[in-house]
Design an enzyme around this catalytic site. Structure first.
Site, short mmCIF file in Angstrom:
data_model
loop_
_atom_site.label_atom_id
_atom_site.label_comp_id
_atom_site.label_asym_id
_atom_site.label_seq_id
_atom_site.Cartn_x
_atom_site.Cartn_y
_atom_site.Cartn_z
N THR A 1 0.82 -1.21 0.00
CA THR A 1 0.00 0.00 0.00
C THR A 1 0.86 1.26 0.00
O THR A 1 1.98 1.26 0.53
CB THR A 1 -0.97 0.02 1.22
OG1 THR A 1 -1.23 1.38 1.58
CG2 THR A 1 -0.39 -0.67 2.41
N SER B 1 -0.19 2.91 10.73
CA SER B 1 -1.04 2.06 11.57
C SER B 1 -0.37 0.68 11.68
O SER B 1 0.56 0.38 10.91
CB SER B 1 -2.43 1.88 10.95
OG SER B 1 -2.34 1.01 9.82
N TYR C 1 -1.65 -2.02 10.75
CA TYR C 1 -1.90 -2.67 9.45
C TYR C 1 -0.81 -2.27 8.44
O TYR C 1 -0.21 -3.13 7.79
CB TYR C 1 -3.28 -2.29 8.93
CG TYR C 1 -3.37 -2.31 7.41
CD1 TYR C 1 -3.33 -3.51 6.71
CD2 TYR C 1 -3.44 -1.13 6.67
CE1 TYR C 1 -3.36 -3.53 5.32
CE2 TYR C 1 -3.48 -1.14 5.29
CZ TYR C 1 -3.44 -2.34 4.62
OH TYR C 1 -3.46 -2.36 3.25
N HIS C 2 -0.59 -0.95 8.31
CA HIS C 2 0.41 -0.51 7.33
C HIS C 2 1.79 -1.08 7.68
O HIS C 2 2.58 -1.41 6.80
CB HIS C 2 0.45 1.02 7.26
CG HIS C 2 -0.79 1.62 6.65
ND1 HIS C 2 -1.77 2.25 7.40
CD2 HIS C 2 -1.22 1.67 5.37
CE1 HIS C 2 -2.73 2.67 6.59
NE2 HIS C 2 -2.44 2.33 5.36
N LYS D 1 2.44 -4.46 6.27
CA LYS D 1 2.81 -4.45 4.85
C LYS D 1 4.31 -4.16 4.70
O LYS D 1 4.96 -4.66 3.79
CB LYS D 1 2.01 -3.37 4.12
CG LYS D 1 0.51 -3.64 4.08
CD LYS D 1 0.23 -4.78 3.13
CE LYS D 1 -1.23 -4.88 2.79
NZ LYS D 1 -1.53 -6.02 1.93
N1 NAD Z 1 -9.04 -1.75 -0.98
C1 NAD Z 1 -8.11 -0.80 -1.02
O1 NAD Z 1 -8.39 0.41 -1.14
C2 NAD Z 1 -6.65 -1.19 -0.93
C3 NAD Z 1 -5.68 -0.18 -1.02
C4 NAD Z 1 -4.33 -0.53 -0.94
C5 NAD Z 1 -3.97 -1.85 -0.80
N2 NAD Z 1 -4.93 -2.80 -0.71
C6 NAD Z 1 -4.50 -4.21 -0.53
O2 NAD Z 1 -5.11 -5.04 -1.49
C7 NAD Z 1 -5.43 -6.31 -0.91
C8 NAD Z 1 -6.89 -6.61 -1.12
O3 NAD Z 1 -7.69 -5.58 -0.52
P1 NAD Z 1 -9.27 -5.69 -0.52
O4 NAD Z 1 -9.80 -4.32 -0.40
O5 NAD Z 1 -9.71 -6.56 -1.65
O6 NAD Z 1 -9.50 -6.44 0.86
P2 NAD Z 1 -10.66 -7.46 1.27
O7 NAD Z 1 -10.64 -7.56 2.74
O8 NAD Z 1 -11.95 -7.09 0.60
O9 NAD Z 1 -10.16 -8.82 0.61
C9 NAD Z 1 -9.17 -9.63 1.19
C10 NAD Z 1 -9.61 -11.07 1.00
O10 NAD Z 1 -8.61 -11.93 1.52
C11 NAD Z 1 -9.21 -12.90 2.37
N3 NAD Z 1 -8.20 -13.23 3.38
C12 NAD Z 1 -7.70 -12.43 4.36
N4 NAD Z 1 -6.76 -13.08 5.07
C13 NAD Z 1 -6.63 -14.31 4.50
C14 NAD Z 1 -5.80 -15.44 4.78
N5 NAD Z 1 -4.92 -15.43 5.78
N6 NAD Z 1 -5.93 -16.54 4.01
C15 NAD Z 1 -6.83 -16.57 2.99
N7 NAD Z 1 -7.64 -15.53 2.68
C16 NAD Z 1 -7.53 -14.41 3.43
C17 NAD Z 1 -10.45 -12.25 2.92
O11 NAD Z 1 -11.44 -13.18 3.31
C18 NAD Z 1 -10.90 -11.38 1.76
O12 NAD Z 1 -11.80 -12.06 0.91
C19 NAD Z 1 -5.03 -6.21 0.57
O13 NAD Z 1 -3.80 -6.84 0.76
C20 NAD Z 1 -4.93 -4.74 0.81
O14 NAD Z 1 -4.00 -4.45 1.81
C21 NAD Z 1 -6.25 -2.51 -0.78
#
Ligand code: NAD
Length: 412
Positions: A144, A179, A181-182, A185
């Protein structure tokens, strides 16, 4: 290409799996459904009604004639990850499967621990499986832009050339995450960089900006394929929250003065970026870093554009500044580079009135489902309790994974 999409039930993962499948790749999904369990924990739900993962995949098969293999399981389970690599022999792994909410990681100590352990261990398991079973596989990892923080200099794409005491080197760009979370990453990025240097693995770390928009060509093609629309204070990003607030006739709540500036990307560009990344793997031994966003907006600018479009749609919006629950600068320099994906061929969709209008339309269509009590923030960066509530991902994910595996051992 054989592509494993980890986290393929989530907001970015589901449309990406469909996009890759539609474009001829052989796709398998692994997901532990933790995101759905967290909805129950938080008392919230996607604004759009979303079908079960099995129903989604079956509908896609009926409509497109293309199979997506499915495994319900947790990347924290080393046997599951080992079996996936043995059975699938993926050429690329797209890794979305992490707890991705900063506010969730700041609810309390247990939420912070769960986030860091879950995210870091899942990525480590993938790296070890690649090392042993698929050394030429390409890991495409979602990081991120929040890893960088808001330094008072330009943000480069992953690495920066530094001169020090008459010598120079190209080193990982300094990180100041905002955070727990960050931070998870950042820990992942270090582990991936180490594995590439030490074992000769190849990886792309995509520092993604905040994703807006909710549907892609494939997800909007049938109600069973609809993507999730998060709007609550923990998982909903500012644009989604503002659209739901405008549709419900309550004030758009801006944290502090709203000067916080970040990188943003349309979901339709996210899926294209992933495709571009997997189709251009870096050489063995390299961790390529690309900043995956296309434009910068401040929170107040976003509130303003939602306000204006909502007014045109006769929704009578208003804007209210509330105390910022986060510890972050509200007035700062922000200039991040993002040319590598454009160089690979990305043609960005930029945020305009049309996209805001379509999000507002969706918010109005589903406004009866909105749980407005979940939109205002509760987690506060300044007071994170030692003893707090128990996170759903600790309680359910391992159990679900074990149950699913004993029920359907040969589902791939
Ligand atoms: N949505 C955003 O704006 C955004 C921005 C920057 C980075 N990201 C990154 O992109 C990725 C996806 O984000 P998103 O918004 O789709 O999130 P999300 O929470 O909607 O999707 C993540 C999916 O991964 C699954 N999951 C989580 N931990 C798991 C594990 N240990 N084993 C198997 N499955 C697991 C969850 O059930 C979920 O379906 C993340 O890594 C997030 O950090 C997202």
């Amino acid at each position: 290409m054989r592509v494993l999409v980890a986290g393929g039930d989530g907001f970015c993962g589901w449309p990406t799996a469909l996009h890759l499948s539609a474009n001829g790749h052989e796709v398998a999904i692994v997901d532990n459904l933790a995101r759905r369990a967290i909805d129950e924990e938080l008392g919230t739900d996607s604004l759009t009604p979303i079908a079960s993962l099995q129903a989604r995949v079956e509908r896609w098969r009926q409509l497109s004639g293309r199979e997506i293999d499915l495994e319900q399981g947790d990347l924290g389970d080393p046997q599951l990850v080992h079996d996936l690599f043995t059975e699938l022999r993926p050429e690329a792994v797209v890794h979305f499967a992490e707890q991705r909410s900063a506010p969730y990681s700041m609810i309390g100590r247990q939420h912070a621990v769960c986030t860091q352990v879950g995210n870091v261990v899942g990525t480590l398991n993938l790296l070890f499986a690649m090392h042993e079973l698929a050394p030429s596989c390409h890991l495409v990892k979602l990081g991120t832009m929040g890893e960088y923080g808001t330094p008072n200099i330009d943000i480069e794409e992953g690495y920066i050339e530094i001169e020090h005491n008459g010598r120079s080197d190209v080193l990982p760009y300094p990180k100041q995450p905002g955070s727990f979370y960050h931070l998870s990453k950042v820990h992942d990025s270090h582990n991936i960089f180490f594995a590439c240097r030490t074992w000769g693995l190849r990886a792309t770390d995509l520092n993604q900006g905040i994703v807006y928009n909710v549907q892609t060509q494939q997800t909007r093609s049938d109600p069973t394929l609809l993507n999730r629309f998060d709007y609550d204070a923990v998982f909903g990003t500012a644009i989604n929250r503002f659209c739901v607030q405008a549709a419900a006739g309550v004030p758009l709540t801006v944290y502090g003065e709203g000067g916080q500036t970040r990188g943003f990307i349309d979901l339709r560009d996210t899926v294209r970026c992933i495709e571009l990344a997997i189709e251009t793997p870096p050489p063995a031994g390299q961790m390529r870093v690309m900043n995956q966003f296309t434009e910068q907006w401040s929170v107040m600018q976003l509130a303003q554009i939602v306000y204006e479009v909502a007014q045109e749609m006769e929704l009578s919006p208003s804007i209210e500044n509330i105390d910022n629950p986060r510890v972050e600068l509200e007035d700062h320099y922000y200039h991040a580079k993002c040319s590598k994906l454009i160089d690979l061929g990305l043609q960005p969709h930029l945020l305009g009135r049309e996209t805001i209008a379509s999000l507002l339309d969706e918010a109005v269509r589903h406004r009866d489902r909105a749980r407005l009590q979940t939109v205002l923030p509760e987690a506060n960066w300044r007071s994170v309790p030692y003893w707090g509530s128990e996170p759903a991902i600790a309680r359910d994910a391992a159990l679900q994974s074990a149950a699913a595996r004993s029920n359907s051992p040969a589902s791939m």
